[in-house]
Design a protein around this motif. Structure first.
Motif, PDB file in Angstrom:
ATOM      1  N   SER A 247      -5.465   9.904 -70.112  1.00 24.09           N
ATOM      2  CA  SER A 247      -5.181  11.285 -69.730  1.00 24.09           C
ATOM      3  C   SER A 247      -3.923  11.358 -68.868  1.00 24.09           C
ATOM      4  CB  SER A 247      -6.364  11.886 -68.957  1.00 24.09           C
ATOM      5  OG  SER A 247      -5.991  13.155 -68.446  1.00 24.09           O
TER       6      SER A 247
ATOM      7  N   ARG B  68      -2.480  13.936 -67.924  1.00 21.19           N
ATOM      8  CA  ARG B  68      -2.651  14.997 -66.921  1.00 21.19           C
ATOM      9  C   ARG B  68      -3.423  14.539 -65.704  1.00 21.19           C
ATOM     10  NH1 ARG B  68      -4.087  20.229 -70.463  1.00 21.19           N
ATOM     11  NH2 ARG B  68      -5.271  18.733 -71.667  1.00 21.19           N
ATOM     12  N   HIS B  69      -4.509  13.792 -65.960  1.00 21.48           N
ATOM     13  CA  HIS B  69      -5.311  13.370 -64.808  1.00 21.48           C
ATOM     14  C   HIS B  69      -4.515  12.411 -63.933  1.00 21.48           C
ATOM     15  CE1 HIS B  69      -9.110  12.988 -62.610  1.00 21.48           C
ATOM     16  NE2 HIS B  69      -8.567  11.840 -62.242  1.00 21.48           N
TER      17      HIS B  69
ATOM     18  N   ASN C  78      -5.462  27.786 -67.831  1.00 18.69           N
ATOM     19  CA  ASN C  78      -4.951  27.441 -69.162  1.00 18.69           C
ATOM     20  C   ASN C  78      -5.109  25.951 -69.455  1.00 18.69           C
ATOM     21  OD1 ASN C  78      -2.989  26.444 -67.455  1.00 18.69           O
ATOM     22  ND2 ASN C  78      -1.285  27.551 -68.406  1.00 18.69           N
TER      23      ASN C  78
ATOM     24  N   TYR D  19       4.270  15.636 -69.768  1.00 16.62           N
ATOM     25  CA  TYR D  19       4.026  14.532 -68.843  1.00 16.62           C
ATOM     26  C   TYR D  19       4.109  13.192 -69.555  1.00 16.62           C
ATOM     27  CZ  TYR D  19       2.195  17.888 -65.501  1.00 16.62           C
ATOM     28  OH  TYR D  19       2.082  18.930 -64.624  1.00 16.62           O
TER      29      TYR D  19
ATOM     30  N   ARG E 221     -11.600  22.768 -76.947  1.00 24.06           N
ATOM     31  CA  ARG E 221     -10.503  22.056 -77.595  1.00 24.06           C
ATOM     32  C   ARG E 221     -10.542  22.178 -79.114  1.00 24.06           C
ATOM     33  NH1 ARG E 221     -10.156  17.209 -74.713  1.00 24.06           N
ATOM     34  NH2 ARG E 221     -11.288  18.241 -73.075  1.00 24.06           N
TER      35      ARG E 221
HETATM   36  C1  B12 Z   1      -5.601  15.610 -77.494  1.00 25.55           C
HETATM   37  C2  B12 Z   1      -4.574  16.559 -76.931  1.00 25.55           C
HETATM   38  C3  B12 Z   1      -4.593  17.865 -77.385  1.00 25.55           C
HETATM   39  C4  B12 Z   1      -5.636  18.387 -78.356  1.00 25.55           C
HETATM   40  C5  B12 Z   1      -6.968  18.617 -77.699  1.00 25.55           C
HETATM   41  C6  B12 Z   1      -6.888  19.428 -76.410  1.00 25.55           C
HETATM   42  C7  B12 Z   1      -7.084  18.635 -75.143  1.00 25.55           C
HETATM   43  N1  B12 Z   1      -7.854  17.575 -75.149  1.00 25.55           N
HETATM   44  O1  B12 Z   1      -6.504  18.971 -74.170  1.00 25.55           O
HETATM   45  C8  B12 Z   1      -4.953  19.655 -78.891  1.00 25.55           C
HETATM   46  C9  B12 Z   1      -4.166  19.253 -80.123  1.00 25.55           C
HETATM   47  C10 B12 Z   1      -5.876  20.824 -79.249  1.00 25.55           C
HETATM   48  C11 B12 Z   1      -3.975  19.954 -77.777  1.00 25.55           C
HETATM   49  C12 B12 Z   1      -3.462  21.187 -77.527  1.00 25.55           C
HETATM   50  C13 B12 Z   1      -2.483  21.420 -76.579  1.00 25.55           C
HETATM   51  N2  B12 Z   1      -1.784  20.504 -75.899  1.00 25.55           N
HETATM   52 CO1  B12 Z   1      -2.269  18.723 -75.810  1.00 25.55          CO
HETATM   53  N3  B12 Z   1      -2.662  16.883 -75.546  1.00 25.55           N
HETATM   54  C14 B12 Z   1      -3.616  16.128 -75.999  1.00 25.55           C
HETATM   55  C15 B12 Z   1      -3.464  14.715 -75.416  1.00 25.55           C
HETATM   56  C16 B12 Z   1      -2.832  13.808 -76.465  1.00 25.55           C
HETATM   57  C17 B12 Z   1      -4.757  14.113 -74.913  1.00 25.55           C
HETATM   58  C18 B12 Z   1      -5.583  15.052 -74.013  1.00 25.55           C
HETATM   59  C19 B12 Z   1      -6.892  14.374 -73.676  1.00 25.55           C
HETATM   60  O2  B12 Z   1      -7.796  14.328 -74.481  1.00 25.55           O
HETATM   61  N4  B12 Z   1      -6.993  13.772 -72.526  1.00 25.55           N
HETATM   62  C20 B12 Z   1      -8.261  13.198 -72.068  1.00 25.55           C
HETATM   63  C21 B12 Z   1      -9.029  14.341 -71.430  1.00 25.55           C
HETATM   64  C22 B12 Z   1     -10.394  13.939 -70.961  1.00 25.55           C
HETATM   65  O3  B12 Z   1      -8.259  14.663 -70.294  1.00 25.55           O
HETATM   66  P1  B12 Z   1      -7.406  15.978 -70.205  1.00 25.55           P
HETATM   67  O4  B12 Z   1      -7.365  16.740 -71.466  1.00 25.55           O
HETATM   68  O5  B12 Z   1      -6.077  15.548 -69.655  1.00 25.55           O
HETATM   69  O6  B12 Z   1      -8.323  16.798 -69.243  1.00 25.55           O
HETATM   70  C23 B12 Z   1      -8.372  16.559 -67.862  1.00 25.55           C
HETATM   71  C24 B12 Z   1      -8.141  17.900 -67.201  1.00 25.55           C
HETATM   72  O7  B12 Z   1      -8.314  18.979 -68.078  1.00 25.55           O
HETATM   73  C25 B12 Z   1      -9.199  17.855 -66.189  1.00 25.55           C
HETATM   74  N5  B12 Z   1      -9.449  19.052 -65.460  1.00 25.55           N
HETATM   75  C26 B12 Z   1      -9.517  20.362 -65.750  1.00 25.55           C
HETATM   76  N6  B12 Z   1      -9.677  21.051 -64.627  1.00 25.55           N
HETATM   77  C27 B12 Z   1      -9.683  20.157 -63.609  1.00 25.55           C
HETATM   78  C28 B12 Z   1      -9.785  20.308 -62.252  1.00 25.55           C
HETATM   79  C29 B12 Z   1      -9.757  19.152 -61.419  1.00 25.55           C
HETATM   80  C30 B12 Z   1      -9.819  19.298 -59.952  1.00 25.55           C
HETATM   81  C31 B12 Z   1      -9.642  17.829 -61.996  1.00 25.55           C
HETATM   82  C32 B12 Z   1      -9.637  16.601 -61.163  1.00 25.55           C
HETATM   83  C33 B12 Z   1      -9.542  17.707 -63.389  1.00 25.55           C
HETATM   84  C34 B12 Z   1      -9.568  18.868 -64.150  1.00 25.55           C
HETATM   85  O8  B12 Z   1     -10.331  17.205 -66.720  1.00 25.55           O
HETATM   86  C35 B12 Z   1      -9.814  16.138 -67.496  1.00 25.55           C
HETATM   87  C36 B12 Z   1      -9.889  14.868 -66.664  1.00 25.55           C
HETATM   88  O9  B12 Z   1      -9.166  15.043 -65.470  1.00 25.55           O
HETATM   89  C37 B12 Z   1      -2.521  14.965 -74.195  1.00 25.55           C
HETATM   90  C38 B12 Z   1      -1.611  13.778 -73.841  1.00 25.55           C
HETATM   91  C39 B12 Z   1      -2.426  12.733 -73.107  1.00 25.55           C
HETATM   92  N7  B12 Z   1      -2.533  11.554 -73.637  1.00 25.55           N
HETATM   93  O10 B12 Z   1      -2.965  13.037 -72.050  1.00 25.55           O
HETATM   94  C40 B12 Z   1      -1.765  16.229 -74.614  1.00 25.55           C
HETATM   95  C41 B12 Z   1      -1.454  17.272 -73.544  1.00 25.55           C
HETATM   96  C42 B12 Z   1      -2.689  17.516 -72.739  1.00 25.55           C
HETATM   97  N8  B12 Z   1      -1.152  18.455 -74.334  1.00 25.55           N
HETATM   98  C43 B12 Z   1      -0.247  19.225 -73.825  1.00 25.55           C
HETATM   99  C44 B12 Z   1       0.115  20.487 -74.353  1.00 25.55           C
HETATM  100  C45 B12 Z   1       1.358  21.112 -73.761  1.00 25.55           C
HETATM  101  C46 B12 Z   1      -0.652  21.090 -75.353  1.00 25.55           C
HETATM  102  C47 B12 Z   1      -0.501  22.465 -75.992  1.00 25.55           C
HETATM  103  C48 B12 Z   1       0.167  23.573 -75.184  1.00 25.55           C
HETATM  104  C49 B12 Z   1       0.146  22.376 -77.406  1.00 25.55           C
HETATM  105  C50 B12 Z   1       1.624  22.565 -77.497  1.00 25.55           C
HETATM  106  N9  B12 Z   1       2.398  21.579 -77.032  1.00 25.55           N
HETATM  107  O11 B12 Z   1       2.093  23.548 -77.987  1.00 25.55           O
HETATM  108  C51 B12 Z   1      -1.995  22.799 -76.265  1.00 25.55           C
HETATM  109  C52 B12 Z   1      -2.674  23.354 -75.001  1.00 25.55           C
HETATM  110  C53 B12 Z   1      -4.140  23.297 -75.016  1.00 25.55           C
HETATM  111  C54 B12 Z   1      -4.750  23.527 -73.650  1.00 25.55           C
HETATM  112  N10 B12 Z   1      -4.766  24.772 -73.190  1.00 25.55           N
HETATM  113  O12 B12 Z   1      -5.170  22.563 -73.007  1.00 25.55           O
HETATM  114  C55 B12 Z   1       0.367  18.597 -72.574  1.00 25.55           C
HETATM  115  C56 B12 Z   1      -0.064  19.328 -71.310  1.00 25.55           C
HETATM  116  C57 B12 Z   1       1.075  19.565 -70.337  1.00 25.55           C
HETATM  117  C58 B12 Z   1       0.608  20.245 -69.074  1.00 25.55           C
HETATM  118  N11 B12 Z   1       1.514  21.008 -68.479  1.00 25.55           N
HETATM  119  O13 B12 Z   1      -0.484  20.078 -68.603  1.00 25.55           O
HETATM  120  C59 B12 Z   1      -0.170  17.094 -72.675  1.00 25.55           C
HETATM  121  C60 B12 Z   1      -0.478  16.435 -71.345  1.00 25.55           C
HETATM  122  C61 B12 Z   1       0.913  16.297 -73.443  1.00 25.55           C
HETATM  123  C62 B12 Z   1       2.069  15.821 -72.583  1.00 25.55           C
HETATM  124  N12 B12 Z   1       2.568  14.627 -72.866  1.00 25.55           N
HETATM  125  O14 B12 Z   1       2.548  16.478 -71.693  1.00 25.55           O
HETATM  126  N13 B12 Z   1      -3.713  18.836 -77.049  1.00 25.55           N
END
Ligand code: B12
Ligand code: SF4
Ligand code: SF4
Length: 256
Positions: free
Chosen positions: A134, A136-137, A150, A163, A210
């Motif tokens: 992750s 983001r995390h 969002n 990121y 998602r």
């Molecule tokens: C799979 C993926 C997708 C999938 C599934 C959605 C998802 N899982 O988020 C799909 C294809 C649908 C998608 C869509 C989008 N994605 Co995307 N995606 C990813 C990817 C490859 C993995 C995400 C993931 O599964 N991580 C593992 C999960 C468990 O973690 P997480 O999603 O980061 O979630 C954490 C937070 O949400 C958190 N959380 C939420 N609230 C809070 C509050 C607190 C206090 C804490 C501690 C944590 C927390 O809980 C999780 C653990 O910390 C990442 C890149 C990466 N490797 O991280 C990009 C990423 C998340 N995507 C990104 C973007 C921009 C998008 C889109 C806007 C598409 C676009 N570019 O046009 C949309 C937005 C969707 C949304 N509103 O979240 C960016 C986000 C940038 C940012 N500013 O945050 C990333 C980080 C890519 C990057 N390299 O920058 N995505």
């Protein structure tokens, strides 16, 4: 050290963008404590990657945010499909992030440190829609921002950008997560623009769906097949840019 890494990335981007349609703003850098990331195994899944998978004496994970430019983001403010500029920026940025990481790794190795990308960083499970790394995390732990309604991590420059991370054994003091919420809904109950804007109803006060979001990303991927495809292979049925970003472009937290 942070300033040095910030400059490495900044200089790289300025040279790189001479040859791309997309242009970028100045990056922000932070350091996540490599020892504290073990909590991701409980928070996300036991399969989530650890810095120590790559470097046994890892100290920090360098996390950085590369903002898009507002002019590009504004092309994606409207309802419907993503703008072509947004789709192209997505693909060009993903390729650039890998190149930046390779450059940072080379610079650190030249100074005698070890450095690596995590092998899970470039892929995600297409059924669960979850990655084992992750970005983001880790960026959150590195103090780069707080999460908005969002689902984006919002930095001091906003959330409209991308990121990436590099693991290293650099001898630096890690940063701490920020506490003050940058999302207006979370801080004062106002706004909610991203939830209203989402074409699939994937964002609600209860959380982020998602799978609904991915439906929209696939609709765009069917149309945008000319800019490359960061996360698909040739044998997949839909092989284009999996984008949308309507909950980011034009939002009050997009650029701060
Ligand atoms: C799979 C993926 C997708 C999938 C599934 C959605 C998802 N899982 O988020 C799909 C294809 C649908 C998608 C869509 C989008 N994605 Co995307 N995606 C990813 C990817 C490859 C993995 C995400 C993931 O599964 N991580 C593992 C999960 C468990 O973690 P997480 O999603 O980061 O979630 C954490 C937070 O949400 C958190 N959380 C939420 N609230 C809070 C509050 C607190 C206090 C804490 C501690 C944590 C927390 O809980 C999780 C653990 O910390 C990442 C890149 C990466 N490797 O991280 C990009 C990423 C998340 N995507 C990104 C973007 C921009 C998008 C889109 C806007 C598409 C676009 N570019 O046009 C949309 C937005 C969707 C949304 N509103 O979240 C960016 C986000 C940038 C940012 N500013 O945050 C990333 C980080 C890519 C990057 N390299 O920058 N995505
Ligand atoms: S658009 Fe408003 S509610 Fe949504 S994340 Fe940004 S500040 Fe928060
Ligand atoms: S990227 Fe599009 S479909 Fe996904 S949550 Fe944001 S607005 Fe909704």
């Amino acid at each position: 050290m942070k300033k040095w890494i910030q400059e490495i990335i900044e200089n790289f981007i300025r040279e790189y963008e001479q040859h791309t349609e997309t242009k970028w703003g100045s990056p922000i850098v932070g350091f996540a404590d490599a020892k504290k990331l073990g909590e991701l195994k409980e928070l996300v899944s036991p399969e989530h990657g650890m810095p120590q998978d790559m470097i046994s004496d890892a100290t920090v994970v360098i996390a950085y945010f590369v903002p898009f430019l507002k002019e590009m983001a504004d092309t994606n403010k409207f309802e419907g499909l993503s703008s072509p500029e947004w789709a192209q920026a997505y693909e060009e940025t993903n390729i650039m992030l890998t190149a930046i990481n390779e450059h940072i790794i080379g610079e650190l190795k030249n100074k005698g440190y070890d450095a690596a990308m995590h092998h899970e960083a470039g892929r995600f499970n297409k059924e669960k829609l979850i990655s084992n790394w992750s970005q983001r995390h880790i960026a959150f732990e590195a103090g780069l921002g707080t999460f908005g309604m969002n689902n984006m991590l919002i930095t001091e420059k906003g959330c409209c950008g991308r990121y990436s991370t590099v693991i290293t054994n650099l001898d630096v003091t890690p940063d701490s997560p920020q506490v003050a919420e940058r999302c207006l809904y979370k801080s004062s109950g106002k706004c909610g623009a991203c939830m209203k804007k989402c074409p699939k109803g994937a964002l609600t006060p209860e959380g982020f769906d998602r799978h609904k979001c991915y439906e929209m990303c696939l609709e765009n991927a069917e149309v945008y097949t000319d800019f490359g495809s960061s996360y698909t292979t040739d044998d997949e049925e839909i092989n284009g840019s999996e984008v949308c970003g309507k909950c980011v472009a034009g939002m009050p937290c997009a650029f701060l």
